[in-house]
Design a protein around this motif. Sequence first.
Motif, PDB file in Angstrom:
ATOM      1  N   LEU A   1       0.816  -1.216   0.000  1.00 25.69           N
ATOM      2  CA  LEU A   1       0.000   0.000   0.000  1.00 25.69           C
ATOM      3  C   LEU A   1       0.852   1.270   0.000  1.00 25.69           C
ATOM      4  CD1 LEU A   1      -2.704  -0.997   2.664  1.00 25.69           C
ATOM      5  CD2 LEU A   1      -2.812  -1.241   0.171  1.00 25.69           C
ATOM      6  N   PHE A   2       2.168   1.132   0.097  1.00 30.21           N
ATOM      7  CA  PHE A   2       3.056   2.286   0.248  1.00 30.21           C
ATOM      8  C   PHE A   2       4.265   2.154  -0.671  1.00 30.21           C
ATOM      9  CE2 PHE A   2       1.086   1.146   4.288  1.00 30.21           C
ATOM     10  CZ  PHE A   2       0.467   2.338   4.670  1.00 30.21           C
ATOM     11  N   ARG A   3       4.964   3.247  -0.828  1.00 30.56           N
ATOM     12  CA  ARG A   3       6.288   3.148  -1.426  1.00 30.56           C
ATOM     13  C   ARG A   3       7.152   2.303  -0.504  1.00 30.56           C
ATOM     14  NH1 ARG A   3       9.974   6.840  -2.287  1.00 30.56           N
ATOM     15  NH2 ARG A   3       9.287   8.205  -0.584  1.00 30.56           N
ATOM     16  N   SER A   4       8.030   1.506  -1.087  1.00 30.37           N
ATOM     17  CA  SER A   4       8.840   0.619  -0.256  1.00 30.37           C
ATOM     18  C   SER A   4      10.206   0.422  -0.879  1.00 30.37           C
ATOM     19  CB  SER A   4       8.143  -0.737  -0.075  1.00 30.37           C
ATOM     20  OG  SER A   4       8.000  -1.409  -1.320  1.00 30.37           O
ATOM     21  N   VAL A   5      11.117  -0.076  -0.071  1.00 29.60           N
ATOM     22  CA  VAL A   5      12.466  -0.388  -0.544  1.00 29.60           C
ATOM     23  C   VAL A   5      12.781  -1.821  -0.124  1.00 29.60           C
ATOM     24  CG1 VAL A   5      13.285   1.985  -0.437  1.00 29.60           C
ATOM     25  CG2 VAL A   5      13.516   0.517   1.572  1.00 29.60           C
TER      26      VAL A   5
ATOM     27  N   ILE B   1      11.888  -9.079   0.888  1.00 28.43           N
ATOM     28  CA  ILE B   1      11.160  -8.367   1.930  1.00 28.43           C
ATOM     29  C   ILE B   1      11.159  -6.886   1.582  1.00 28.43           C
ATOM     30  CG2 ILE B   1      11.134  -7.745   4.375  1.00 28.43           C
ATOM     31  CD1 ILE B   1      12.470 -10.399   4.984  1.00 28.43           C
ATOM     32  N   ARG B   2       9.974  -6.282   1.530  1.00 26.91           N
ATOM     33  CA  ARG B   2       9.842  -4.867   1.235  1.00 26.91           C
ATOM     34  C   ARG B   2       9.605  -4.090   2.524  1.00 26.91           C
ATOM     35  NH1 ARG B   2      11.715  -3.753  -3.664  1.00 26.91           N
ATOM     36  NH2 ARG B   2      10.668  -1.731  -3.419  1.00 26.91           N
ATOM     37  N   LEU B   3      10.328  -3.002   2.702  1.00 31.40           N
ATOM     38  CA  LEU B   3      10.184  -2.145   3.875  1.00 31.40           C
ATOM     39  C   LEU B   3       9.412  -0.899   3.469  1.00 31.40           C
ATOM     40  CD1 LEU B   3      13.814  -2.413   5.321  1.00 31.40           C
ATOM     41  CD2 LEU B   3      11.801  -3.788   5.901  1.00 31.40           C
ATOM     42  N   ALA B   4       8.240  -0.707   4.056  1.00 29.27           N
ATOM     43  CA  ALA B   4       7.373   0.408   3.702  1.00 29.27           C
ATOM     44  C   ALA B   4       7.976   1.730   4.165  1.00 29.27           C
ATOM     45  CB  ALA B   4       5.997   0.212   4.317  1.00 29.27           C
ATOM     46  N   LEU B   5       7.910   2.733   3.301  1.00 29.06           N
ATOM     47  CA  LEU B   5       8.381   4.076   3.632  1.00 29.06           C
ATOM     48  C   LEU B   5       7.184   4.900   4.073  1.00 29.06           C
ATOM     49  CD1 LEU B   5      10.820   4.573   0.612  1.00 29.06           C
ATOM     50  CD2 LEU B   5      11.394   3.866   2.945  1.00 29.06           C
ATOM     51  N   THR B   6       6.865   4.822   5.331  1.00 30.88           N
ATOM     52  CA  THR B   6       5.680   5.507   5.851  1.00 30.88           C
ATOM     53  C   THR B   6       5.833   5.708   7.345  1.00 30.88           C
ATOM     54  OG1 THR B   6       3.257   5.461   5.872  1.00 30.88           O
ATOM     55  CG2 THR B   6       4.393   3.381   6.315  1.00 30.88           C
ATOM     56  N   GLY B   7       4.803   6.271   7.970  1.00 29.68           N
ATOM     57  CA  GLY B   7       4.863   6.537   9.397  1.00 29.68           C
ATOM     58  C   GLY B   7       3.499   6.485  10.033  1.00 29.68           C
ATOM     59  N   PRO B   8       3.405   6.862  11.309  1.00 28.81           N
ATOM     60  CA  PRO B   8       2.138   6.750  12.034  1.00 28.81           C
ATOM     61  C   PRO B   8       1.003   7.543  11.403  1.00 28.81           C
ATOM     62  CG  PRO B   8       3.964   7.112  13.553  1.00 28.81           C
ATOM     63  CD  PRO B   8       4.520   7.303  12.185  1.00 28.81           C
ATOM     64  N   ARG B   9       1.298   8.692  10.785  1.00 31.94           N
ATOM     65  CA  ARG B   9       0.213   9.496  10.222  1.00 31.94           C
ATOM     66  C   ARG B   9      -0.474   8.765   9.082  1.00 31.94           C
ATOM     67  NH1 ARG B   9       1.599  15.537   8.553  1.00 31.94           N
ATOM     68  NH2 ARG B   9       1.886  15.573  10.835  1.00 31.94           N
ATOM     69  N   GLU B  10       0.307   8.224   8.161  1.00 36.15           N
ATOM     70  CA  GLU B  10      -0.296   7.540   7.009  1.00 36.15           C
ATOM     71  C   GLU B  10      -0.999   6.246   7.436  1.00 36.15           C
ATOM     72  OE1 GLU B  10       2.791   8.553   7.257  1.00 36.15           O
ATOM     73  OE2 GLU B  10       3.015  10.146   5.756  1.00 36.15           O
TER      74      GLU B  10
ATOM     75  N   GLY C   1      -2.132   5.619  10.425  1.00 39.81           N
ATOM     76  CA  GLY C   1      -3.279   6.031  11.216  1.00 39.81           C
ATOM     77  C   GLY C   1      -4.453   6.470  10.365  1.00 39.81           C
ATOM     78  N   ALA C   2      -4.165   7.138   9.236  1.00 38.87           N
ATOM     79  CA  ALA C   2      -5.254   7.556   8.356  1.00 38.87           C
ATOM     80  C   ALA C   2      -6.016   6.346   7.817  1.00 38.87           C
ATOM     81  CB  ALA C   2      -4.697   8.391   7.204  1.00 38.87           C
ATOM     82  N   LEU C   3      -5.295   5.283   7.468  1.00 37.85           N
ATOM     83  CA  LEU C   3      -5.961   4.069   7.001  1.00 37.85           C
ATOM     84  C   LEU C   3      -6.779   3.427   8.120  1.00 37.85           C
ATOM     85  CD1 LEU C   3      -3.108   2.448   4.868  1.00 37.85           C
ATOM     86  CD2 LEU C   3      -5.147   3.621   4.031  1.00 37.85           C
ATOM     87  N   LEU C   4      -6.241   3.416   9.326  1.00 39.87           N
ATOM     88  CA  LEU C   4      -6.971   2.839  10.450  1.00 39.87           C
ATOM     89  C   LEU C   4      -8.198   3.682  10.792  1.00 39.87           C
ATOM     90  CD1 LEU C   4      -3.920   1.816  12.671  1.00 39.87           C
ATOM     91  CD2 LEU C   4      -5.530   0.249  11.553  1.00 39.87           C
TER      92      LEU C   4
ATOM     93  N   LEU D   1       5.952  -0.849   9.434  1.00 40.28           N
ATOM     94  CA  LEU D   1       4.507  -0.718   9.589  1.00 40.28           C
ATOM     95  C   LEU D   1       4.071  -1.072  11.006  1.00 40.28           C
ATOM     96  CD1 LEU D   1       3.130  -2.178   6.229  1.00 40.28           C
ATOM     97  CD2 LEU D   1       3.255   0.210   6.944  1.00 40.28           C
ATOM     98  N   GLY D   2       4.699  -2.093  11.582  1.00 41.83           N
ATOM     99  CA  GLY D   2       4.372  -2.462  12.946  1.00 41.83           C
ATOM    100  C   GLY D   2       4.649  -1.333  13.924  1.00 41.83           C
ATOM    101  N   TRP D   3       5.817  -0.696  13.776  1.00 41.23           N
ATOM    102  CA  TRP D   3       6.158   0.417  14.672  1.00 41.23           C
ATOM    103  C   TRP D   3       5.230   1.602  14.454  1.00 41.23           C
ATOM    104  CZ3 TRP D   3       9.020   0.730  18.912  1.00 41.23           C
ATOM    105  CH2 TRP D   3       9.930  -0.288  19.162  1.00 41.23           C
TER     106      TRP D   3
END
Length: 347
Positions: A42-46, A54-63, A65-68, A84-86
Amino acid sequence: MKIALVTDAWLPQMNGVVRTLTTVADELRRRGHEVEVISPDLFRSVPCPSYSEIRLALTGPREVGALLDRFCPDAIHIATEGPLGWAARRYCRRRGYRFTTAYHTQFPDYVASRTGLPASVIWPFIRRFHGPAENILVATETIREQLREHGLTQLHHWSRGVDLATFMPDYPPPDLFFELQRPIQLYVGRVAVEKNIEEFLDNGHPGSKVVVGDGPALERLRQAYPQAHFLGRRSGEALAACYAGADVFVFPSRTDTFGLVMIEALACGTPVAAYPVPGPLDVLSPGSGAMAERIEDAIAEALSFSREDCLAAGRAYSWDASTDQFCDGLALISREVQMARLQAAAA
């Protein structure tokens, strides 16, 4: 019930964690629950360093949280300790939402095997991540005891299951197996350093060695062990045929918390050889799994087991029971929080 599942491990990556999560999510939906999966796609990842699958999502709590917020879940389960877990953990902590986590992988040992750092360096990270969870879902008693020793006591049993309609002993072996010297020793899983596959491939028991799976170590092992047979990733009936056609399934990992592939092999009637470590110690029973500090000794013992006894041991696991345990472990967001959200949405 609306259940948000936050995970850094998801399709197209395939391993025991992903298979567990996808299967339980499907079973939850079949029961009428609404499941929202928040995953790296669902996000940009590296790509994860040293493990590009394994893809690591480039995102944070705001993004996250918006989905939640948009989904408005009744329960939030955070499956992995990745980005994503953090992000989901921080969001829940800021909002005062109850949440659950799961301990799928012996993460300190996993990191140690890849970096050379001592596992003790990673445990503070694990305690911090899981400490605020209402429940930590764990597959085996050995791992629960290990977590208790590190001060994590809010533990809930969540076992694994087998698709008994797929994994059964009725399939003819792959054509290759008719050409191989018996006994056929089979490994299934990620082909990666933490799986300890070299010890399987180096074992001196006579017969043929077959590896099913892919991963970052695949090409290196193919070149280093030309006498072994690497079949790549297989799934469904093709995978079940490999299990059913083998004489023994070898599980060389020392870092898994359960080992879903072991019960899949047993459900196909194939005995298991492993080390006496967490995972095998909890899953294997006398007459279906052999454990020894020398994997050759475990293989020799396992080859004497009755395939009927192995089949019975494998069929004791079901995804229906696993999903029941998952639901029982969820922590519902409080009624007060739900009412406040509804009022805010209506304002």
